[in-house]
Design a protein around this motif. Structure first.
Motif, PDB file in Angstrom:
ATOM      1  N   LEU A 199       0.880  -1.156   0.000  1.00 16.95           N
ATOM      2  CA  LEU A 199       0.000   0.000   0.000  1.00 16.95           C
ATOM      3  C   LEU A 199       0.917   1.205   0.000  1.00 16.95           C
ATOM      4  CD1 LEU A 199      -2.758   1.414   0.313  1.00 16.95           C
ATOM      5  CD2 LEU A 199      -2.581   0.994   2.776  1.00 16.95           C
ATOM      6  N   LEU A 200       0.737   2.092  -0.993  1.00 16.65           N
ATOM      7  CA  LEU A 200       1.692   3.173  -1.235  1.00 16.65           C
ATOM      8  C   LEU A 200       1.035   4.535  -1.274  1.00 16.65           C
ATOM      9  CD1 LEU A 200       3.413   1.343  -4.204  1.00 16.65           C
ATOM     10  CD2 LEU A 200       4.357   1.563  -1.897  1.00 16.65           C
ATOM     11  N   GLU A 201       1.798   5.547  -0.921  1.00 14.47           N
ATOM     12  CA  GLU A 201       1.364   6.924  -1.104  1.00 14.47           C
ATOM     13  C   GLU A 201       1.330   7.242  -2.601  1.00 14.47           C
ATOM     14  OE1 GLU A 201       2.823   9.899   2.072  1.00 14.47           O
ATOM     15  OE2 GLU A 201       4.452   8.450   1.823  1.00 14.47           O
ATOM     16  N   ALA A 202       0.634   8.304  -2.958  1.00 21.47           N
ATOM     17  CA  ALA A 202       0.445   8.669  -4.368  1.00 21.47           C
ATOM     18  C   ALA A 202       1.759   8.868  -5.115  1.00 21.47           C
ATOM     19  CB  ALA A 202      -0.411   9.930  -4.469  1.00 21.47           C
ATOM     20  N   ASP A 203       2.769   9.453  -4.488  1.00 18.02           N
ATOM     21  CA  ASP A 203       4.020   9.795  -5.187  1.00 18.02           C
ATOM     22  C   ASP A 203       5.123   8.741  -5.046  1.00 18.02           C
ATOM     23  OD1 ASP A 203       4.381  10.339  -2.492  1.00 18.02           O
ATOM     24  OD2 ASP A 203       5.459  12.210  -2.818  1.00 18.02           O
ATOM     25  N   ASP A 204       4.784   7.549  -4.590  1.00 17.74           N
ATOM     26  CA  ASP A 204       5.770   6.481  -4.390  1.00 17.74           C
ATOM     27  C   ASP A 204       5.448   5.331  -5.337  1.00 17.74           C
ATOM     28  OD1 ASP A 204       7.627   4.654  -3.386  1.00 17.74           O
ATOM     29  OD2 ASP A 204       6.530   4.297  -1.519  1.00 17.74           O
ATOM     30  N   ASP A 205       6.434   4.894  -6.139  1.00 20.91           N
ATOM     31  CA  ASP A 205       6.177   3.734  -7.003  1.00 20.91           C
ATOM     32  C   ASP A 205       6.460   2.427  -6.262  1.00 20.91           C
ATOM     33  OD1 ASP A 205       8.911   3.183  -7.126  1.00 20.91           O
ATOM     34  OD2 ASP A 205       9.051   3.380  -9.285  1.00 20.91           O
ATOM     35  N   GLY A 206       7.029   2.522  -5.065  1.00 25.28           N
ATOM     36  CA  GLY A 206       7.193   1.367  -4.196  1.00 25.28           C
ATOM     37  C   GLY A 206       8.329   0.435  -4.517  1.00 25.28           C
ATOM     38  N   THR A 207       9.156   0.755  -5.504  1.00 19.12           N
ATOM     39  CA  THR A 207      10.188  -0.198  -5.925  1.00 19.12           C
ATOM     40  C   THR A 207      11.535   0.017  -5.254  1.00 19.12           C
ATOM     41  OG1 THR A 207      10.771   1.152  -7.842  1.00 19.12           O
ATOM     42  CG2 THR A 207       9.122  -0.579  -8.177  1.00 19.12           C
ATOM     43  N   ALA A 208      11.925   1.252  -5.039  1.00 20.68           N
ATOM     44  CA  ALA A 208      13.259   1.555  -4.502  1.00 20.68           C
ATOM     45  C   ALA A 208      13.293   1.424  -2.980  1.00 20.68           C
ATOM     46  CB  ALA A 208      13.661   2.978  -4.905  1.00 20.68           C
ATOM     47  N   ALA A 209      14.488   1.222  -2.457  1.00 17.62           N
ATOM     48  CA  ALA A 209      14.671   1.231  -1.005  1.00 17.62           C
ATOM     49  C   ALA A 209      14.377   2.633  -0.493  1.00 17.62           C
ATOM     50  CB  ALA A 209      16.103   0.835  -0.649  1.00 17.62           C
ATOM     51  N   ASP A 210      13.773   2.703   0.664  1.00 18.60           N
ATOM     52  CA  ASP A 210      13.451   3.990   1.283  1.00 18.60           C
ATOM     53  C   ASP A 210      14.223   4.095   2.593  1.00 18.60           C
ATOM     54  OD1 ASP A 210      12.280   6.424   1.879  1.00 18.60           O
ATOM     55  OD2 ASP A 210      10.506   5.498   2.759  1.00 18.60           O
ATOM     56  N   THR A 211      15.533   4.315   2.474  1.00 17.69           N
ATOM     57  CA  THR A 211      16.406   4.317   3.649  1.00 17.69           C
ATOM     58  C   THR A 211      16.258   5.555   4.522  1.00 17.69           C
ATOM     59  OG1 THR A 211      18.169   5.230   2.282  1.00 17.69           O
ATOM     60  CG2 THR A 211      18.126   2.827   2.558  1.00 17.69           C
ATOM     61  N   ASP A 212      15.747   6.653   3.948  1.00 14.65           N
ATOM     62  CA  ASP A 212      15.604   7.876   4.759  1.00 14.65           C
ATOM     63  C   ASP A 212      14.205   8.065   5.315  1.00 14.65           C
ATOM     64  OD1 ASP A 212      14.342   8.511   2.411  1.00 14.65           O
ATOM     65  OD2 ASP A 212      15.434  10.368   2.058  1.00 14.65           O
ATOM     66  N   GLY A 213      13.301   7.117   5.086  1.00 14.35           N
ATOM     67  CA  GLY A 213      11.961   7.208   5.650  1.00 14.35           C
ATOM     68  C   GLY A 213      11.091   8.257   4.999  1.00 14.35           C
ATOM     69  N   ALA A 214      11.245   8.461   3.705  1.00 11.00           N
ATOM     70  CA  ALA A 214      10.466   9.479   2.998  1.00 11.00           C
ATOM     71  C   ALA A 214       9.043   9.034   2.709  1.00 11.00           C
ATOM     72  CB  ALA A 214      11.168   9.847   1.689  1.00 11.00           C
ATOM     73  N   TYR A 215       8.789   7.723   2.620  1.00 13.40           N
ATOM     74  CA  TYR A 215       7.483   7.228   2.193  1.00 13.40           C
ATOM     75  C   TYR A 215       6.804   6.355   3.235  1.00 13.40           C
ATOM     76  CZ  TYR A 215       9.023   8.660  -2.449  1.00 13.40           C
ATOM     77  OH  TYR A 215       9.470   9.381  -3.524  1.00 13.40           O
ATOM     78  N   ALA A 216       5.504   6.528   3.336  1.00 13.55           N
ATOM     79  CA  ALA A 216       4.678   5.631   4.147  1.00 13.55           C
ATOM     80  C   ALA A 216       4.325   4.439   3.264  1.00 13.55           C
ATOM     81  CB  ALA A 216       3.421   6.348   4.610  1.00 13.55           C
ATOM     82  N   ARG A 217       4.630   3.252   3.723  1.00  6.53           N
ATOM     83  CA  ARG A 217       4.324   2.016   3.007  1.00  6.53           C
ATOM     84  C   ARG A 217       3.850   0.961   3.991  1.00  6.53           C
ATOM     85  NH1 ARG A 217       9.999   1.165  -0.339  1.00  6.53           N
ATOM     86  NH2 ARG A 217       9.738   2.897  -1.813  1.00  6.53           N
ATOM     87  N   ILE A 218       2.959   0.119   3.507  1.00 10.99           N
ATOM     88  CA  ILE A 218       2.568  -1.072   4.246  1.00 10.99           C
ATOM     89  C   ILE A 218       2.726  -2.239   3.288  1.00 10.99           C
ATOM     90  CG2 ILE A 218       0.724  -2.290   5.449  1.00 10.99           C
ATOM     91  CD1 ILE A 218      -0.437   0.426   6.240  1.00 10.99           C
TER      92      ILE A 218
END
Length: 150
Positions: free
Chosen positions: A96-115
């Motif tokens: 489950l992704l935010e609108a501006d996240d394609d969900g594929t890359a690592a998110d090491t800085d915590g920029a995206y909310a993902r479930i």
């Protein structure tokens, strides 16, 4: 595998003023086949996108929760769905992704909310239950969606 939330999800809930439903409003659910990443912040690696679930106009929207509820529930009036893509292969996980996240890359800085969770049939112990993990090509709609936030 249990539901996994990204560092960004925790960070945004703890430091922001948005609820989980508001974080994912306008977003999407992506379903992949292949090896399940270690957690929601990890890159997806070499997997195949099977299905992107959204709406034609607004992206995902959720019902207003009751006080004390930890569930995200699909807005009943909305039609969620999308095209099944790629060569059909058994779906193994979703995000489950935010609108501006394609969900594929690592998110090491915590920029995206993902479930993130697993996909499987009833009785499999998966987080996202489907009738068959191999989807037929074409448009597929999701009639109901409810997720308890860990």
């Amino acid at each position: 595998m249990a539901i996994s939330t990204s560092v960004g999800f925790s960070k945004k809930l703890l430091t922001g003023t948005k609820s989980a439903a508001e974080l994912f409003t306008g977003g999407k659910i992506k379903v992949w086949s292949g090896e399940v990443p270690a957690n929601a912040s990890a890159a997806v690696g070499t997997v195949q996108l099977e299905w992107t679930i959204t709406t034609a106009t607004t992206g995902l929207r959720f019902e207003s929760g009751t006080t004390g509820s930890r569930a995200l529930v699909k807005k009943i009036a909305d039609t969620w769905g999308g095209e099944i893509t790629g060569t059909p292969a058994p779906a193994t996980f979703f995000r489950l992704l935010e609108a501006d996240d394609d969900g594929t890359a690592a998110d090491t800085d915590g920029a995206y909310a993902r479930i993130q969770g697993t996909v499987g049939i009833a009785g499999s112990g998966a987080d996202f239950i489907v009738a068959n993990t191999i989807f037929a090509l074409g448009t597929k709609n999701l009639s109901a969606f409810s997720m308890q936030i860990p």
